[in-house]
Design an enzyme around this catalytic site. Structure first.
Site, PDB file in Angstrom:
ATOM      1  N   HIS A   1      -9.492   1.380   5.022  1.00  0.00           N
ATOM      2  CA  HIS A   1      -8.204   1.562   5.695  1.00  0.00           C
ATOM      3  C   HIS A   1      -8.390   2.535   6.861  1.00  0.00           C
ATOM      4  O   HIS A   1      -9.167   3.485   6.775  1.00  0.00           O
ATOM      5  CB  HIS A   1      -7.165   2.104   4.702  1.00  0.00           C
ATOM      6  CG  HIS A   1      -5.784   2.075   5.260  1.00  0.00           C
ATOM      7  ND1 HIS A   1      -5.337   3.043   6.136  1.00  0.00           N
ATOM      8  CD2 HIS A   1      -4.775   1.195   5.119  1.00  0.00           C
ATOM      9  CE1 HIS A   1      -4.097   2.739   6.501  1.00  0.00           C
ATOM     10  NE2 HIS A   1      -3.726   1.626   5.900  1.00  0.00           N
TER      11      HIS A   1
ATOM     12  N   GLY B   1       2.862  -1.092   4.283  1.00  0.00           N
ATOM     13  CA  GLY B   1       2.895   0.332   3.947  1.00  0.00           C
ATOM     14  C   GLY B   1       4.318   0.787   3.676  1.00  0.00           C
ATOM     15  O   GLY B   1       4.876   0.562   2.602  1.00  0.00           O
ATOM     16  N   GLY B   2       4.942   1.413   4.667  1.00  0.00           N
ATOM     17  CA  GLY B   2       6.273   2.002   4.505  1.00  0.00           C
ATOM     18  C   GLY B   2       7.284   1.067   3.859  1.00  0.00           C
ATOM     19  O   GLY B   2       8.054   1.470   2.971  1.00  0.00           O
TER      20      GLY B   2
ATOM     21  N   GLU C   1      -5.490  -4.770  10.653  1.00  0.00           N
ATOM     22  CA  GLU C   1      -4.473  -3.733  10.822  1.00  0.00           C
ATOM     23  C   GLU C   1      -4.750  -2.954  12.101  1.00  0.00           C
ATOM     24  O   GLU C   1      -5.535  -1.997  12.100  1.00  0.00           O
ATOM     25  CB  GLU C   1      -4.507  -2.756   9.635  1.00  0.00           C
ATOM     26  CG  GLU C   1      -4.183  -3.385   8.300  1.00  0.00           C
ATOM     27  CD  GLU C   1      -3.597  -2.346   7.344  1.00  0.00           C
ATOM     28  OE1 GLU C   1      -2.516  -2.592   6.821  1.00  0.00           O
ATOM     29  OE2 GLU C   1      -4.226  -1.295   7.140  1.00  0.00           O
TER      30      GLU C   1
ATOM     31  N   GLU D   1      -6.719   4.929   7.882  1.00  0.00           N
ATOM     32  CA  GLU D   1      -6.491   6.349   7.541  1.00  0.00           C
ATOM     33  C   GLU D   1      -7.735   6.941   6.882  1.00  0.00           C
ATOM     34  O   GLU D   1      -8.067   8.116   7.090  1.00  0.00           O
ATOM     35  CB  GLU D   1      -5.252   6.476   6.638  1.00  0.00           C
ATOM     36  CG  GLU D   1      -3.977   6.241   7.438  1.00  0.00           C
ATOM     37  CD  GLU D   1      -2.821   5.667   6.650  1.00  0.00           C
ATOM     38  OE1 GLU D   1      -2.852   5.700   5.401  1.00  0.00           O
ATOM     39  OE2 GLU D   1      -1.879   5.160   7.285  1.00  0.00           O
TER      40      GLU D   1
ATOM     41  N   ASN E   1       0.864  -1.180   0.000  1.00  0.00           N
ATOM     42  CA  ASN E   1       0.000   0.000   0.000  1.00  0.00           C
ATOM     43  C   ASN E   1       0.904   1.234   0.000  1.00  0.00           C
ATOM     44  O   ASN E   1       1.468   1.589   1.031  1.00  0.00           O
ATOM     45  CB  ASN E   1      -0.896  -0.037   1.252  1.00  0.00           C
ATOM     46  CG  ASN E   1      -1.712   1.227   1.417  1.00  0.00           C
ATOM     47  OD1 ASN E   1      -1.830   2.029   0.494  1.00  0.00           O
ATOM     48  ND2 ASN E   1      -2.273   1.403   2.609  1.00  0.00           N
ATOM     49  N   TRP E   2       1.034   1.857  -1.159  1.00  0.00           N
ATOM     50  CA  TRP E   2       1.973   2.985  -1.281  1.00  0.00           C
ATOM     51  C   TRP E   2       1.434   4.256  -0.637  1.00  0.00           C
ATOM     52  O   TRP E   2       2.174   5.223  -0.472  1.00  0.00           O
ATOM     53  CB  TRP E   2       2.278   3.274  -2.749  1.00  0.00           C
ATOM     54  CG  TRP E   2       2.980   2.163  -3.475  1.00  0.00           C
ATOM     55  CD1 TRP E   2       3.392   0.961  -2.952  1.00  0.00           C
ATOM     56  CD2 TRP E   2       3.358   2.150  -4.851  1.00  0.00           C
ATOM     57  NE1 TRP E   2       4.000   0.206  -3.924  1.00  0.00           N
ATOM     58  CE2 TRP E   2       3.998   0.913  -5.106  1.00  0.00           C
ATOM     59  CE3 TRP E   2       3.213   3.055  -5.901  1.00  0.00           C
ATOM     60  CZ2 TRP E   2       4.488   0.565  -6.358  1.00  0.00           C
ATOM     61  CZ3 TRP E   2       3.708   2.715  -7.151  1.00  0.00           C
ATOM     62  CH2 TRP E   2       4.349   1.482  -7.375  1.00  0.00           C
ATOM     63  N   LYS E   3       0.164   4.294  -0.336  1.00  0.00           N
ATOM     64  CA  LYS E   3      -0.470   5.507   0.212  1.00  0.00           C
ATOM     65  C   LYS E   3      -0.205   6.688  -0.728  1.00  0.00           C
ATOM     66  O   LYS E   3      -0.104   6.483  -1.940  1.00  0.00           O
ATOM     67  CB  LYS E   3       0.003   5.763   1.647  1.00  0.00           C
ATOM     68  CG  LYS E   3      -0.102   4.483   2.507  1.00  0.00           C
ATOM     69  CD  LYS E   3       0.076   4.704   3.964  1.00  0.00           C
ATOM     70  CE  LYS E   3      -0.048   3.364   4.690  1.00  0.00           C
ATOM     71  NZ  LYS E   3      -0.012   3.469   6.127  1.00  0.00           N
TER      72      LYS E   3
ATOM     73  N   SER F   1       3.357  -1.913  10.489  1.00  0.00           N
ATOM     74  CA  SER F   1       4.798  -1.986  10.757  1.00  0.00           C
ATOM     75  C   SER F   1       5.388  -3.358  10.438  1.00  0.00           C
ATOM     76  O   SER F   1       6.294  -3.828  11.140  1.00  0.00           O
ATOM     77  CB  SER F   1       5.098  -1.574  12.201  1.00  0.00           C
ATOM     78  OG  SER F   1       4.732  -0.214  12.385  1.00  0.00           O
TER      79      SER F   1
ATOM     80  N   GLY G   1       2.415   2.404  10.796  1.00  0.00           N
ATOM     81  CA  GLY G   1       3.394   3.478  10.646  1.00  0.00           C
ATOM     82  C   GLY G   1       4.105   3.857  11.935  1.00  0.00           C
ATOM     83  O   GLY G   1       4.736   4.913  12.005  1.00  0.00           O
TER      84      GLY G   1
HETATM   85  P1  PGA Z   1       2.809   0.405   7.644  1.00  0.00           P
HETATM   86  O1  PGA Z   1       1.340   0.601   7.012  1.00  0.00           O
HETATM   87  O2  PGA Z   1       3.349  -0.904   7.084  1.00  0.00           O
HETATM   88  O3  PGA Z   1       3.591   1.593   7.171  1.00  0.00           O
HETATM   89  O4  PGA Z   1       2.640   0.351   9.113  1.00  0.00           O
HETATM   90  C1  PGA Z   1       0.492  -0.500   6.792  1.00  0.00           C
HETATM   91  C2  PGA Z   1      -0.799   0.005   6.191  1.00  0.00           C
HETATM   92  O5  PGA Z   1      -1.220   1.114   6.526  1.00  0.00           O
HETATM   93  O6  PGA Z   1      -1.417  -0.691   5.358  1.00  0.00           O
END
Ligand code: PGA
Length: 253
Positions: free
Chosen positions: A98, A237-238, A170, A100, A9-11, A216, A176
């Site tokens: 998600h 994500g990251g 999640e 966010e 997930n590149w956001k 994470s 993050g």
């Molecule tokens: P993260 O994000 O790996 O940066 O914690 C995961 C996500 O939001 O899908």
């Protein structure tokens, strides 16, 4: 046996050129040394979907997801993108709910359900996200919080469609933050989610549904997380923004 999924997930990251270079490198690494036991997915921002889709169509190996979709098919919704439009591009999956989106855009369980249904209607597979906050976990209410999210969305999906849904657990406090759920914490929640699915859709559906972990997750912790019996891969994500790191996570699945 369930096939594992690792999805990046590149956001809101990567320009088109950066996204193409990243995708190209991921494909290259996977061609050099295939990981056929894993379904690899990338979820770029809307603006990069079409060119990345063309690259993926040419090269194969990985699949494409969008990060969100609107719940209506079309209409006066300035700035929005429908599931129809995504399917038309060649997108196969779409992330919905998600944390966010829930937090910054006030998305409710009802909206997450409507988005998942809109995706399923056109043949897209929704990756439906669930997870408790830090406060809920410290009060010992994490199972109740996730159960409520499931009851208000996932459990209302048409049983004929449930096989096309992917679930992502999640925990909000892990996203993050560098503080992943321990394999034991994640496993007990995944087992809980699977048994909740079984209660509504039956044992076969529950045995088949993919439940991936996000928060994470990186190449140092992914192997132990993914080796848990109810963890079918990860939503990254990251750590999905660097090809080598992402492919290492894929290989650990
Ligand atoms: P993260 O994000 O790996 O940066 O914690 C995961 C996500 O939001 O899908």
């Amino acid at each position: 046996m369930r096939k594992k999924i690792v999805a990046g997930n590149w956001k809101m990251n990567n320009t088109l050129q950066e996204g193409l270079a990243l995708t190209f490198r991921i494909i290259d690494l996977l061609k050099e040394n295939p990981a056929d036991h894993v379904k690899v997915i990338v979820a770029p921002p809307f603006t990069s979907l079409h060119p990345i889709c063309e690259l993926i169509n040419k090269e194969g190996v990985i699949h494409l997801a969008a990060q969100d979709c609107h719940q209506e098919k079309s209409g006066a919704f300035t700035g929005e993108v429908s599931s129809d439009m995504l399917f038309d591009l060649g997108v196969k999956y779409v992330i919905v709910g998600h944390s966010e989106r829930r937090h910054y855009f006030n998305e409710t369980d009802a909206l997450v359900l409507a988005k998942a249904e809109a995706a399923l209607d056109v043949g897209l597979r929704p990756i439906m996200c669930f997870g408790e906050t830090q406060e809920q976990r410290s009060r010992g209410e994490h199972f109740d919080a996730v159960k409520k999210q499931l009851e208000n969305s996932l459990l209302k999906i048409n049983p004929a469609d449930i096989a096309h849904v992917v679930i992502a657990y999640e925990p909000v406090w892990a996203i993050g933050t560098g503080q992943n759920a321990t394999p034991q914490q994640a496993q007990e929640m995944h087992a809980f989610i699977r048994s909740t699915v079984a209660g509504k859709f039956g044992k076969n559906a529950a045995d088949d549904i993919l439940i991936i972990y996000g928060g994470s997750c990186n190449s140092k912790n992914s192997k132990e997380l993914f080796s848990q019996p109810d963890i079918d891969g990860g939503l990254i994500g990251g750590a999905s923004l660097k090809a080598d790191e992402f492919v290492q996570i894929v290989r650990s699945a």
